[in-house]
Design an enzyme around this catalytic site. Sequence first.
Site, mmCIF file in Angstrom:
data_model
loop_
_atom_site.group_PDB
_atom_site.id
_atom_site.type_symbol
_atom_site.label_atom_id
_atom_site.label_comp_id
_atom_site.label_asym_id
_atom_site.label_seq_id
_atom_site.Cartn_x
_atom_site.Cartn_y
_atom_site.Cartn_z
ATOM 1 N N CYS A 21 0.790 -1.227 0.000
ATOM 2 C CA CYS A 21 0.000 0.000 0.000
ATOM 3 C C CYS A 21 0.824 1.281 0.000
ATOM 4 C CB CYS A 21 -0.896 0.076 1.228
ATOM 5 S SG CYS A 21 -2.072 -1.252 1.320
ATOM 6 N N GLY A 47 1.605 0.159 -4.945
ATOM 7 C CA GLY A 47 0.353 -0.582 -5.109
ATOM 8 C C GLY A 47 -0.271 -0.239 -6.440
ATOM 9 N N ASN A 125 -1.510 1.393 5.602
ATOM 10 C CA ASN A 125 -0.379 0.684 4.991
ATOM 11 C C ASN A 125 0.268 -0.164 6.061
ATOM 12 O OD1 ASN A 125 2.969 1.706 3.936
ATOM 13 N ND2 ASN A 125 1.884 -0.161 3.434
ATOM 14 N N GLY A 126 0.311 -1.466 5.817
ATOM 15 C CA GLY A 126 0.903 -2.359 6.805
ATOM 16 C C GLY A 126 0.073 -3.608 6.937
ATOM 17 N N TYR A 266 14.282 -2.025 -1.867
ATOM 18 C CA TYR A 266 13.436 -2.183 -3.047
ATOM 19 C C TYR A 266 12.147 -1.375 -3.039
ATOM 20 C CZ TYR A 266 10.387 -4.373 -6.481
ATOM 21 O OH TYR A 266 9.539 -4.588 -7.520
#
Lengths: 490, 490, 490, 490
Positions: A21, A47, A125-126, A266
């Site tokens: 996300c 995302g 997000n997570g 990344y």
Amino acid sequence: MEEAPRFYAHPFDDDKLKEECGIFGVIGVTDASNFVALGLHALQHRGQEAGGIVCHDPELGFNSARRFGYVRDNFTSADIMETLPGPLAIGHVRYSTAGSKAAVIRDVQPFFGEFSMGGAAIAHNGNITNALALRKELIERGSIFQSSSDSECIIHLMARSLQKDIPDRMEDALRRVEGAFSVVAMTRTKLIGVRDPLGVRPLVIGKVADGWVLSSETCALDIIGAEFVREVEPGEMVVISAAKGVESRRPFRPQPSKFCIFEHVYFSRPDSIIGGQSVYETRRRIGVELAREAPVDADLVCPVPDSGTPAAIGYSQESGIPYAMGIIRNQYMGRTFIEPTEQIRNMGVRLKLNVNRALIKGKRVILVDDSVVRGTTSRKIKEMILDAGAAEVHFRIASPPTAWPCFYGVDTPQREKLLAATMSEDEMREHLNVDSLRFISLDGLYRAAGEPEGRNNACPQYCDACFSGEYPVEPSDMVAKGFQLKTAAE
Amino acid sequence: MEEAPRFYAHPFDDDKLKEECGIFGVIGVTDASNFVALGLHALQHRGQEAGGIVCHDPELGFNSARRFGYVRDNFTSADIMETLPGPLAIGHVRYSTAGSKAAVIRDVQPFFGEFSMGGAAIAHNGNITNALALRKELIERGSIFQSSSDSECIIHLMARSLQKDIPDRMEDALRRVEGAFSVVAMTRTKLIGVRDPLGVRPLVIGKVADGWVLSSETCALDIIGAEFVREVEPGEMVVISAAKGVESRRPFRPQPSKFCIFEHVYFSRPDSIIGGQSVYETRRRIGVELAREAPVDADLVCPVPDSGTPAAIGYSQESGIPYAMGIIRNQYMGRTFIEPTEQIRNMGVRLKLNVNRALIKGKRVILVDDSVVRGTTSRKIKEMILDAGAAEVHFRIASPPTAWPCFYGVDTPQREKLLAATMSEDEMREHLNVDSLRFISLDGLYRAAGEPEGRNNACPQYCDACFSGEYPVEPSDMVAKGFQLKTAAE
Amino acid sequence: MEEAPRFYAHPFDDDKLKEECGIFGVIGVTDASNFVALGLHALQHRGQEAGGIVCHDPELGFNSARRFGYVRDNFTSADIMETLPGPLAIGHVRYSTAGSKAAVIRDVQPFFGEFSMGGAAIAHNGNITNALALRKELIERGSIFQSSSDSECIIHLMARSLQKDIPDRMEDALRRVEGAFSVVAMTRTKLIGVRDPLGVRPLVIGKVADGWVLSSETCALDIIGAEFVREVEPGEMVVISAAKGVESRRPFRPQPSKFCIFEHVYFSRPDSIIGGQSVYETRRRIGVELAREAPVDADLVCPVPDSGTPAAIGYSQESGIPYAMGIIRNQYMGRTFIEPTEQIRNMGVRLKLNVNRALIKGKRVILVDDSVVRGTTSRKIKEMILDAGAAEVHFRIASPPTAWPCFYGVDTPQREKLLAATMSEDEMREHLNVDSLRFISLDGLYRAAGEPEGRNNACPQYCDACFSGEYPVEPSDMVAKGFQLKTAAE
Amino acid sequence: MEEAPRFYAHPFDDDKLKEECGIFGVIGVTDASNFVALGLHALQHRGQEAGGIVCHDPELGFNSARRFGYVRDNFTSADIMETLPGPLAIGHVRYSTAGSKAAVIRDVQPFFGEFSMGGAAIAHNGNITNALALRKELIERGSIFQSSSDSECIIHLMARSLQKDIPDRMEDALRRVEGAFSVVAMTRTKLIGVRDPLGVRPLVIGKVADGWVLSSETCALDIIGAEFVREVEPGEMVVISAAKGVESRRPFRPQPSKFCIFEHVYFSRPDSIIGGQSVYETRRRIGVELAREAPVDADLVCPVPDSGTPAAIGYSQESGIPYAMGIIRNQYMGRTFIEPTEQIRNMGVRLKLNVNRALIKGKRVILVDDSVVRGTTSRKIKEMILDAGAAEVHFRIASPPTAWPCFYGVDTPQREKLLAATMSEDEMREHLNVDSLRFISLDGLYRAAGEPEGRNNACPQYCDACFSGEYPVEPSDMVAKGFQLKTAAE
């Protein structure tokens, strides 16, 4: 329990871990949704499956739109943006966890709830590691879930809180959840940002004109011309209003921070700045460290595009071996093909990458890639390079072997599918059948990431569970399902 | 005189010359259309607006599909590909000449005509410089045109030929047309390829299993695993059948060849091989030449992504100044946004590019770009770089000043819009307000493109009309419309 | 709080009351969803805006699909029906309450909830008159609503029930709601039907092979070849399973039934049978009663198509005046036009109806219509008839003056908009400017509907609140909002 | 040789002959296209598959749109109508000749051609019986056809004419074609209407404000409030311009007229007036004639909806047997279902019609239908009626037995499929297994159609080839393909 979208995409095995996300919010600007659309476009790498925006206008109330596909295709026409008015908006892009289940628009965030004191929307997000347990408990008490997302728990916990205002209810709710989470939320008048106590996922504060911004990464501040103010700190909640600006709260018990080191390797964009460090520069330094740790005599250093590029530049600079584009990426390849024919599906990596044959022929080539997950793409790339007549192929990997799944908001294969979970470095080299294969060491990675002394094994400065198997928060739902934590012996 | 497509795209000013087409054909394989779809995907950089495929099956006859949008979105589902059966197929991708007129599906190639001896389809890369005159003549004789494309003339000329078979009719037709053209065509049993007498546009022959391939570039042979056989020669027609293989004809009077040098600079993909030379290597050598012709003291050499990359690598290697990614490209930016809001449209180049702020700050930066057309993007990039705190900005351009429009199949602005048509190199530097601006010389470019002696001014080895104003074929329709050719004085 | 559908329809003023829903369910057959699609097609007159189906398969669990538009367009392709497997399914068609708010797919039923003992889906025809009060209470206790539908309350009340199985929870929930409701629901193994204690809305039981059916009307039994078994009785809950067949429960305190008399006048299809009576025959008898109550000398009896037809036939038979098609309906007019231009919108009734000019010219015409709501259509029809040269126009209306809104599941204008709320019959005649205007009496209507003694004013045999203002259940939400009930004086 | 539309419809066997086209044009009004859209909506019964509009604006030139589906769905939004500006427009609706080939948008009229003296568009109702021969000749001379439509010949013949203006070229072209045709065409300044010498298909002239209208039927004049002026006469060409009004030309040799009698029976709308006669009244009189020719003792006269209604009313009036709605039509059934599942497809006629069971039970029923083509629907209706408990079923058909295919613009099955081509009236009765079956006689039909003496067998007043096998124009393409004309013996 809901219809699938009309076209579902077939993801190609590009054999990467996937961030799940990106989140973004803005308050105090005209047409906040336009800013959010731009911010989400800059965060699209976090995302690509779907995106959503919720906004609020004093006269027109809450409005929202959620769509499968890219921000650039869904949130750019005047047609749609005019339905999203007001000075306050938040948005979310999400990665597909496809394969297992069909994607459903109900799972696309932000989530919205109407409480007795007004509405609130939340983007996350997570990953909440005790979501299944919470969900079971909430259903038993009469909550009706509308999605399969772990994030929906937060809304239901808020609905049941006895607190009088929404930020307080959110504190209540977040103290019940475990795991890694950065949250951007909104009420009718406030923009709210939170990071979990470990600060696993990023979240930054920006300033644009009279308004304030929250974003997963700084690259999304740049696109709207916002100034970087500071990071939301691990365990901090910021409540931002036009009237009072940024107010800071501390809802959680303090803990040593554990930022995800894979964001450096990344996930984050190279033009973002995390913890005061340039992601690009960290990656270039990984290449420098790799060249020191794992030198080899060769003719060319080539990145596996695009994520291997900064480390390849660093490797070339440190080793003195010329940098070259040995593999060319097709710019018109999306992350997916729509319902491809069998023949096209079998083309795999070729649709996306082509070898620069004239350059490679007869050369000893060092290929620099960011990571090896299942190893499937690495094999195909090696074959393409040899088909084109390379004399030798040496892989250099800009991260340590990925041997453990992530439970903190990253899509990883099951442990058995991770090449490094079942093979030693030497077995992997044989499996890939290359002339040499070397990964950067954990210490090398920590040094490149700004820790000159390397990893503090007593209390690591980052979350590196995917490499080390040391999970800073116990993934309780997964353990309940039978996941085996690392034993002392491992 | 036909409805517009439902969504039309707003191209962003990315200030490049645009190749107008890519062509591909295959005969003698199972499911030829699947190969064509893959080939067109590899040629997508030559045309992103629309694509079409025509195929023939002995039992099911001719079938076709034409669509706006990318190959990966239109020609990959089993649904559509199953409607395109048979062992023989050709395809076409085209660039939008948008702005002036709405795009119409009728203009999407391949074109098809039913003749008394059977059907034929034709796909064309290039531009017929006497198309308007031919069209007028044909309409007066009773032909009814269905498109606004110059290529449709060829079909009507074929329909009126008195020859008995289709290749002979095509010879008849092509002898009437002037300009630059590579053609891939098909009958029920034959695959046909032609290049104009000057050989301005590329066309190559490949072999895959028992079948034969024609393609604009070699990179599209790689994607289907075909072997490169040779180029179709300037002025050659090849007629390929399962029974007889490749037959060569020479329909035109021989002339010295004039391959487009801009294919080396920008149009072709770096992993293609043209005239025996690697496009990537030519571009890298342009960077080397530039470093020799126009050195400057600086801290970093940065490409303007992605087309400036090989030349930037060459410049860095020759100059010893470190190569770095100072500008990061958003991978999720398509060439267009769908009906963007005013605010988003104004974001211009920011949607696509972001400066790597942490890297650039305080540095003297050499930016290597492939060309300057109107200069609008160059200005914006310079501003972004300076906003990020660069100490100096030096532009190095991998082509000579573009001062003349192309009439041979490339979309160029009118002459007045070309920066180099109205300004000297020094005026351009002032206009862009950079610390220095240098273009490679014509001789330097010819050297990089494999001519060690540079340009033969008496009879140039390439078509370089966009730089020199020397048009190897008079653009007669344009002259009739009032275009001023270069005078002796210029 | 959700996006609008891409195309929203503009309803034309056809000046009718609108039934809001049709419901249908089936258990114990192969591919139950196909039966539901057919049943919903036969019930389409009860709701044209949208439809939904939920089904359950022992292996594949619950599946659903909801779509805007007609059943024939959405639920007929193999593509969609194959995603709806299993022997148990329910469905819903709904009428648009458009105008006030954009339609949202979240409001389309059936609603689904996942309870701790398994999932359940529910489809509802009627209106819950205390829904706002219930909603407020539920939100305060932590429920999160996903739609603006009154029906969603039922699911949340069920979620909070302490009962152990779903039918018991539904009993709990329905005892809390007030108003008119027929419900079709399903669990993994049971099909459930309920009518409110007054039995305002219809619901019948059918048998098809080894399976059982629930349907709003008998015409939907015919389409699947099912046999009519009996009506669900007012205040009855039937729980149907493959194992035990139909079990009857009585969750509510008994009350005298009050079936909606407007179902006879207009809502139900003429080929349905309600309370043992043919709807067609009731309507024909209304025409007979009208001819007795309000005779007039004329040349032709013409229906306002299509709903006035049976009464016009009855009027013609009783009066001896010839029946004729004086107004022709355009079969290709849907209930709506998609985003019509201003000019087309202004065409109003002409798009749908045309006068049979050659027939009407110079004639004295009796027009038989089912009802007068706002009178707008009646005026336009009168004008068309006069334009065509009719000598006289006499309106005969097959229902009493509609002077009160319905709060039991029918979409009616606000009271001020009802012509009969502000005008006497004579004022209406003047307003419409016709030669005569007569409505059937309440007693005449009751006689036609099978009550030879007419209306029992002490305890009316039907709900006729729209005519009489006597509401059998107090519409408490509306009263709270300020709606004025009829006073003793009225 | 072109892609199929994305969704293609499966027509249900409703066992009728199908008119293939409706045409409409208007000149001298603001926004002519809006008038055309309304006119086409009123003519939708003449063609439901697709529609097209071409218009001309002095500044914006020619524009067009062609779409599959209903006028009400395609030509009503401001979005599309704004792309069709100007005071002159023509339009076309067409029936699907589906089954044999996929529908293609290229076959949708109006056709457009750009001639040296300007553009022209043409819309055609009818069928050119020598189209194949013309097409072959034109292709040999170099014409390239873009559609499979017979009408395209006209445009190519016009393109090759040596005349100087477009109406003259059209005269040239139409003198070459054989068969039945009504044509509406336009140039930049003129609206043109033509009927073939026999006047097989209808075409009328109307006046609206300062403008002029051409329409297949008068019902389409009513919808736009236009006044009926007169019919275009057989063999007449009218050229209408703002400046000169209606000019009449006579391009053909005079012949006795042969208007299609089936227009009276079924094709035209009942509210249209043809040849001075009301279509509704003709149909009612057919019922009267039928009652005289074929009386039977029964309880009810029921129409097969909707086309049998006027004849059923006439039969009831003449016989004194009560008229009743014994079969109810589902208003929400379109002519097609989109890709129905096998189960739904097998439902056949039930999706469209339902028996009014309560009415029919135990009754002797006369069913009045307009025609029997293959007899498949008649059988299903009979079964439904008997299932519902009718005591007797008597069919009365408002046309003579349909024993010959139409080649003049109507879609008929091959001769072998026509029930009356292979069976006597008595065999048909047995085949349908009804208590009685009677068709109206040819003479009876002529009487009802306004010929008190019946048919003039020496020179019939109408084209009745579908009943008599007497083709007024030899269908030469079909004869060339082997069609057997009626022999003297038959």
